[in-house]
Write a protein that holds these residues in place. Structure first.
Motif, PDB file in Angstrom:
ATOM      1  N   ASP A 197       0.816  -1.223   0.000  1.00 20.03           N
ATOM      2  CA  ASP A 197       0.000   0.000   0.000  1.00 20.03           C
ATOM      3  C   ASP A 197       0.846   1.268   0.000  1.00 20.03           C
ATOM      4  OD1 ASP A 197      -2.285  -1.536  -0.027  1.00 20.03           O
ATOM      5  OD2 ASP A 197      -2.682  -1.320   2.124  1.00 20.03           O
ATOM      6  N   PHE A 198       1.879   1.329   0.843  1.00 18.49           N
ATOM      7  CA  PHE A 198       2.665   2.556   0.940  1.00 18.49           C
ATOM      8  C   PHE A 198       3.438   2.822  -0.354  1.00 18.49           C
ATOM      9  CE2 PHE A 198       5.996  -0.384   2.081  1.00 18.49           C
ATOM     10  CZ  PHE A 198       7.175   0.214   1.670  1.00 18.49           C
ATOM     11  N   VAL A 199       3.841   1.774  -1.055  1.00 19.35           N
ATOM     12  CA  VAL A 199       4.539   1.951  -2.328  1.00 19.35           C
ATOM     13  C   VAL A 199       3.555   2.438  -3.388  1.00 19.35           C
ATOM     14  CG1 VAL A 199       5.842   0.788  -4.159  1.00 19.35           C
ATOM     15  CG2 VAL A 199       6.311   0.255  -1.766  1.00 19.35           C
ATOM     16  N   ARG A 200       2.358   1.874  -3.402  1.00 13.66           N
ATOM     17  CA  ARG A 200       1.320   2.338  -4.332  1.00 13.66           C
ATOM     18  C   ARG A 200       0.973   3.796  -4.076  1.00 13.66           C
ATOM     19  NH1 ARG A 200      -1.812  -1.537  -3.003  1.00 13.66           N
ATOM     20  NH2 ARG A 200      -3.567  -0.196  -2.535  1.00 13.66           N
ATOM     21  N   GLU A 201       0.978   4.208  -2.817  1.00 15.57           N
ATOM     22  CA  GLU A 201       0.706   5.615  -2.492  1.00 15.57           C
ATOM     23  C   GLU A 201       1.772   6.523  -3.097  1.00 15.57           C
ATOM     24  OE1 GLU A 201       0.167   6.120   1.736  1.00 15.57           O
ATOM     25  OE2 GLU A 201      -1.355   4.553   1.805  1.00 15.57           O
ATOM     26  N   ILE A 202       3.022   6.096  -3.088  1.00 11.14           N
ATOM     27  CA  ILE A 202       4.105   6.878  -3.699  1.00 11.14           C
ATOM     28  C   ILE A 202       3.874   6.985  -5.204  1.00 11.14           C
ATOM     29  CG2 ILE A 202       6.580   6.927  -4.216  1.00 11.14           C
ATOM     30  CD1 ILE A 202       7.005   5.569  -1.441  1.00 11.14           C
ATOM     31  N   VAL A 203       3.573   5.859  -5.844  1.00  5.78           N
ATOM     32  CA  VAL A 203       3.322   5.852  -7.294  1.00  5.78           C
ATOM     33  C   VAL A 203       2.103   6.711  -7.621  1.00  5.78           C
ATOM     34  CG1 VAL A 203       2.660   4.395  -9.256  1.00  5.78           C
ATOM     35  CG2 VAL A 203       4.440   3.628  -7.671  1.00  5.78           C
ATOM     36  N   ASP A 204       1.027   6.540  -6.865  1.00  2.17           N
ATOM     37  CA  ASP A 204      -0.207   7.300  -7.111  1.00  2.17           C
ATOM     38  C   ASP A 204      -0.007   8.799  -6.951  1.00  2.17           C
ATOM     39  OD1 ASP A 204      -1.522   4.923  -7.606  1.00  2.17           O
ATOM     40  OD2 ASP A 204      -2.521   4.849  -5.648  1.00  2.17           O
ATOM     41  N   ALA A 205       0.900   9.175  -6.058  1.00  2.00           N
ATOM     42  CA  ALA A 205       1.177  10.599  -5.833  1.00  2.00           C
ATOM     43  C   ALA A 205       2.019  11.192  -6.961  1.00  2.00           C
ATOM     44  CB  ALA A 205       1.884  10.792  -4.496  1.00  2.00           C
ATOM     45  N   GLY A 206       2.600  10.344  -7.800  1.00  2.17           N
ATOM     46  CA  GLY A 206       3.452  10.827  -8.878  1.00  2.17           C
ATOM     47  C   GLY A 206       4.927  10.715  -8.574  1.00  2.17           C
ATOM     48  N   GLY A 207       5.257  10.032  -7.489  1.00  8.37           N
ATOM     49  CA  GLY A 207       6.650   9.835  -7.120  1.00  8.37           C
ATOM     50  C   GLY A 207       6.924  10.267  -5.695  1.00  8.37           C
ATOM     51  N   LEU A 208       8.147  10.018  -5.260  1.00  9.20           N
ATOM     52  CA  LEU A 208       8.521  10.264  -3.872  1.00  9.20           C
ATOM     53  C   LEU A 208       8.473  11.742  -3.492  1.00  9.20           C
ATOM     54  CD1 LEU A 208       9.400   8.864  -1.297  1.00  9.20           C
ATOM     55  CD2 LEU A 208      11.772   9.082  -2.065  1.00  9.20           C
ATOM     56  N   ILE A 209       8.874  12.624  -4.391  1.00  9.46           N
ATOM     57  CA  ILE A 209       8.863  14.055  -4.065  1.00  9.46           C
ATOM     58  C   ILE A 209       7.431  14.536  -3.836  1.00  9.46           C
ATOM     59  CG2 ILE A 209       9.342  16.368  -4.986  1.00  9.46           C
ATOM     60  CD1 ILE A 209      11.851  15.127  -6.312  1.00  9.46           C
ATOM     61  N   GLU A 210       6.522  14.190  -4.746  1.00  2.12           N
ATOM     62  CA  GLU A 210       5.123  14.611  -4.579  1.00  2.12           C
ATOM     63  C   GLU A 210       4.487  13.951  -3.356  1.00  2.12           C
ATOM     64  OE1 GLU A 210       3.614  17.095  -6.119  1.00  2.12           O
ATOM     65  OE2 GLU A 210       5.542  17.376  -7.107  1.00  2.12           O
ATOM     66  N   TYR A 211       4.826  12.701  -3.106  1.00  2.00           N
ATOM     67  CA  TYR A 211       4.319  11.999  -1.935  1.00  2.00           C
ATOM     68  C   TYR A 211       4.762  12.716  -0.657  1.00  2.00           C
ATOM     69  CZ  TYR A 211       3.756   8.243   1.494  1.00  2.00           C
ATOM     70  OH  TYR A 211       3.409   7.511   2.595  1.00  2.00           O
ATOM     71  N   THR A 212       6.027  13.100  -0.602  1.00  2.94           N
ATOM     72  CA  THR A 212       6.557  13.798   0.567  1.00  2.94           C
ATOM     73  C   THR A 212       5.896  15.162   0.722  1.00  2.94           C
ATOM     74  OG1 THR A 212       8.666  12.642   0.271  1.00  2.94           O
ATOM     75  CG2 THR A 212       8.685  14.610   1.665  1.00  2.94           C
ATOM     76  N   ARG A 213       5.689  15.869  -0.382  1.00  6.51           N
ATOM     77  CA  ARG A 213       4.984  17.163  -0.303  1.00  6.51           C
ATOM     78  C   ARG A 213       3.595  17.004   0.301  1.00  6.51           C
ATOM     79  NH1 ARG A 213       6.975  19.129  -6.125  1.00  6.51           N
ATOM     80  NH2 ARG A 213       8.859  20.195  -5.418  1.00  6.51           N
ATOM     81  N   LYS A 214       2.892  15.945  -0.074  1.00  8.00           N
ATOM     82  CA  LYS A 214       1.561  15.709   0.469  1.00  8.00           C
ATOM     83  C   LYS A 214       1.628  15.396   1.962  1.00  8.00           C
ATOM     84  CE  LYS A 214      -0.757  14.263  -3.698  1.00  8.00           C
ATOM     85  NZ  LYS A 214      -1.533  13.233  -4.384  1.00  8.00           N
ATOM     86  N   LEU A 215       2.652  14.658   2.382  1.00  7.55           N
ATOM     87  CA  LEU A 215       2.799  14.343   3.802  1.00  7.55           C
ATOM     88  C   LEU A 215       3.066  15.600   4.633  1.00  7.55           C
ATOM     89  CD1 LEU A 215       4.942  11.070   3.919  1.00  7.55           C
ATOM     90  CD2 LEU A 215       2.514  11.335   4.423  1.00  7.55           C
ATOM     91  N   ILE A 216       3.869  16.476   4.086  1.00  5.23           N
ATOM     92  CA  ILE A 216       4.235  17.705   4.802  1.00  5.23           C
ATOM     93  C   ILE A 216       3.071  18.675   4.871  1.00  5.23           C
ATOM     94  CG2 ILE A 216       5.740  19.736   4.724  1.00  5.23           C
ATOM     95  CD1 ILE A 216       7.905  17.894   3.546  1.00  5.23           C
ATOM     96  N   ALA A 217       2.269  18.703   3.815  1.00  5.48           N
ATOM     97  CA  ALA A 217       1.160  19.668   3.730  1.00  5.48           C
ATOM     98  C   ALA A 217       0.077  19.441   4.723  1.00  5.48           C
ATOM     99  CB  ALA A 217       0.545  19.643   2.334  1.00  5.48           C
TER     100      ALA A 217
END
Length: 160
Positions: free
Chosen positions: A140-160
């Motif tokens: 699931d957590f890997v799919r969330e990274i892919v769905d977010a468009g990659g690690l940078i976008e995933y991290t931006r969403k976590l920080i926001a």
């Protein structure tokens, strides 16, 4: 995800995905124009959004350049399905936001087959042959990274 299969063999290296002379380009769109240029000159002109790359063992071997998954992202393929992936390529692809599935049955998929893929379950339906294959689903957590468009976008969403 539904798309047409583009079939490749074993040991597809990153130089085959994107030739080294294009490493001066950095955007997915720039790189996509040259994807598989040396091995499938028709690929970049004929690939459609949501098409699927299907390969054998050791997809993404060779150099660890991130340009290869960036080029694939630029082609807008929905997924790469292979029997196995080179470890660094696998990590780079996830970090870039390219979906990957490992499936032992890629030999049963032919060029042009219409595939319906469920990343969550790892189920691949071959609509052309009325067959179904089981891939190893991404956690699931890997799919969330892919769905977010990659690690940078995933991290931006976590920080926001």
């Amino acid at each position: 995800m539904k798309g047409k299969a583009w079939k490749f063999g074993d040991d597809v290296d990153t130089d085959a995905v994107i030739p080294g002379r294009y490493l001066v380009m950095n955007t997915p769109e720039e790189l996509a124009v040259h994807a598989f240029e040396g091995v499938r000159p028709d690929f970049a002109k004929n690939v459609h959004e949501n098409d699927v790359i299907v390969s054998g063992n050791n997809f993404g071997c060779g150099s660890s350049r991130e340009h290869a998954p960036i080029a694939l992202k630029g082609t807008k393929v929905s997924c790469v399905i292979a029997k196995s992936f080179a470890r660094i390529f696998f990590r780079n692809a996830i970090n870039i936001g390219v979906a990957l599935l490992e499936c032992p049955d890629t030999d049963r998929i032919d060029e042009g087959d219409e595939l319906d893929i469920d990343l969550a379950s790892g189920v691949i339906k071959n609509l052309t042959k009325n067959e179904q294959y089981q891939a190893t689903p991404l956690p699931d957590f890997v799919r969330e990274i892919v769905d977010a468009g990659g690690l940078i976008e995933y991290t931006r969403k976590l920080i926001a």
